[in-house]
Design a protein around this motif. Structure first.
Motif, PDB file in Angstrom:
ATOM      1  N   MET A  78      18.000  30.724 -39.015  1.00  0.00           N
ATOM      2  CA  MET A  78      19.222  30.987 -39.763  1.00  0.00           C
ATOM      3  C   MET A  78      18.932  31.041 -41.263  1.00  0.00           C
ATOM      4  N   PRO A  79      19.597  31.919 -41.980  1.00  0.00           N
ATOM      5  CA  PRO A  79      19.395  31.978 -43.431  1.00  0.00           C
ATOM      6  C   PRO A  79      19.812  30.661 -44.087  1.00  0.00           C
ATOM      7  N   ASP A  80      19.064  30.239 -45.083  1.00  0.00           N
ATOM      8  CA  ASP A  80      19.402  29.035 -45.835  1.00  0.00           C
ATOM      9  C   ASP A  80      20.259  29.467 -47.022  1.00  0.00           C
ATOM     10  N   THR A  81      21.553  29.570 -46.770  1.00  0.00           N
ATOM     11  CA  THR A  81      22.442  30.120 -47.795  1.00  0.00           C
ATOM     12  C   THR A  81      22.529  29.222 -49.026  1.00  0.00           C
ATOM     13  N   GLU A 131      19.374  29.859 -51.000  1.00  0.00           N
ATOM     14  CA  GLU A 131      19.450  31.184 -51.615  1.00  0.00           C
ATOM     15  C   GLU A 131      20.376  31.160 -52.829  1.00  0.00           C
ATOM     16  N   ASN A 158      19.104  32.025 -56.563  1.00  0.00           N
ATOM     17  CA  ASN A 158      19.754  33.090 -57.332  1.00  0.00           C
ATOM     18  C   ASN A 158      20.333  32.549 -58.634  1.00  0.00           C
ATOM     19  N   ARG A 176      11.537  22.938 -48.820  1.00  0.00           N
ATOM     20  CA  ARG A 176      12.757  23.650 -49.214  1.00  0.00           C
ATOM     21  C   ARG A 176      12.851  23.720 -50.733  1.00  0.00           C
TER      22      ARG A 176
END
Length: 307
Positions: free
Chosen positions: A1-4, A7, A11, A210
Motif C-alpha cells: 500500500m502507498p505510504d500516503t 509521501e 512532498n 521510513r
C-alpha cells in the motif's frame, strides 16, 4: 500500500525547500540528561513550538526546578515568539517534561502521539497508578495519528508515527526539517534502544527506514546526543542523507535481521536510565506530577523485585 503520510511529508520537504520555507531552530541542551530541546519558529509569523522540554530533577533529594525551562521562557520572550504548540515525541524515560510549567507561562497546546494510550496502559499497570490516573490521553490537548497535518504559523507540519523505541514515538516534519525524537542519533553514534516495555527492535528498523525515505536534504534534529568516541562536541543536527550514508547501525545496506540482532545484543548490555522511574510516571501524565497524597505531597513509586 502507498505510504500516503510519508509521501505527504516528503512532498512538504521538497516544496518548502523550493519556496524557502525553513523554520528557525534554537536548541537548548540539558547536559545532565543529554537532552536537546528544540524551539522551532516560523520567521514569517513568529509562531513557535517547543519540542521535548526538560524539567530539572535531583533524584537524591526529589527536588524539581525549572532553570532550563526558564531559559526557554527568556528566549521566547526576547524573540517575541508566540507559542502555539508544546510537542512531545514520546514518553521519555530519561528526563521529566517541563511542558505544563511552560504552558502555564507561555500558552500553547500540548501534543503527543495517539499511541500514548497504549503507553499509559502499560505503565499505569506497572506502577499500579490506580483509578485516579486516566488512561485516555486526557492529560494532553491533542493526540496525533500517523499522517496528521497542521500548521505552525505559515509552516506546514506533517506527523509520522515511528514506533520501536516506544509504541508512541512520533516525528514532526516542520517545513523542511524533521524532529525525530529517539529513533536515530548522530550518524557516528547510531540508533535508540528498543528494550523498554512496548519497544521492538524490528519495528524500530522499519520506522527508521521510513524516516530515511525522506529527501536526503531534509534537516534532522535529534532528541539526544552522548558524543561518540573521538568526537569532542555535542551535536544534534544532521541530514537524512548523512544518516543514510554513515549511520553506524543502520546505514543503507544494513538489512532488517542484521539490525535486529545488533540492536537486541546491544540493548542487553545497557543499564536502565537513571531517571526512568520518575520520568515515566511524570511523562505519562503529560508532565504533571502524580496526584498529591493526603499530606499534599506527590510521590514517585519504585516497584521492587520479588525474585
Amino acid at each position: 500500500m502507498p505510504d500516503t503520510a510519508l509521501e505527504a511529508a516528503a512532498n512538504q520537504v521538497m516544496t518548502c525547500r523550493a519556496t524557502g520555507q525553513a523554520p528557525v531552530v534554537r536548541t537548548f541542551f540539558d547536559l545532565p540528561t543529554f537532552t536537546a530541546t528544540h524551539v522551532v519558529h516560523d520567521p514569517a509569523t513568529r509562531a513557535c513550538a517547543i519540542i521535548d522540554s526538560v524539567m530539572d530533577y535531583d533524584p537524591a533529594s526529589g527536588r524539581t526546578d525549572h532553570a532550563m525551562a526558564q531559559d526557554i521562557v527568556d528566549y521566547v520572550t526576547a524573540e517575541k515568539l508566540r507559542v502555539e504548540w508544546l510537542l512531545e515525541t514520546h514518553v521519555h524515560a530519561d528526563h521529566l517534561s517541563a511542558a505544563p510549567w511552560l504552558q502555564k507561562r507561555l500558552g500553547g497546546r500540548l501534543g503527543i502521539g495517539h499511541a500514548i494510550l497504549k503507553v499509559q496502559d502499560i505503565f499505569g499497570k506497572l506502577f499500579n497508578a490506580g483509578t485516579r490516573f486516566a488512561r485516555d490521553g486526557s492529560q494532553f490537548d491533542a493526540l496525533f495519528d500517523d499522517g496528521a497535518r497542521f500548521t505552525l504559523g505559515a509552516l506546514p507540519v506533517t506527523v509520522l508515527h515511528v514506533p520501536g523505541h516506544t509504541p508512541a514515538d512520533m516525528a514532526y516534519v516542520i517545513g523542511e526539517a524533521a524532529f525525530i525524537g529517539d529513533t536515530l542519533f548522530m550518524p557516528d553514534y547510531g540508533t535508540a534502544r528498543a528494550d523498554f516495555p512496548g519497544g521492538d527492535a524490528r519495528m524500530l528498523y522499519h520506522s527508521i527506514r521510513r524516516l530515511l525515505a525522506l529527501p536526503a536534504e531534509t534537516r534532522v534534529f535529534l532528541c539526544h546526543d552522548y558524543k561518540a568516541p573521538g568526537r569532542d562536541a555535542f551535536a544534534w543536527e544532521t541530514t537524512i542523507g548523512a544518516e543514510r550514508d554513515n549511520n553506524v547501525h543502520v546505514h543503507d545496506g544494513v538489512d532488517e535481521n542484521a539490525f535486529v540482532q545488533m540492536r537486541t545484543a546491544r540493548d542487553a548490555t545497557l543499564s536502565l536510565p537513571n531517571l526512568i522511574m520518575p520520568s515515566v510516571q511524570v511523562n505519562m501524565r503529560g508532565g504533571h506530577l502524580p496526584e498529591p497524597e493526603d499530606n499534599g505531597v506527590s510521590y514517585i513509586k519504585i516497584p521492587l523485585s520479588r525474585s
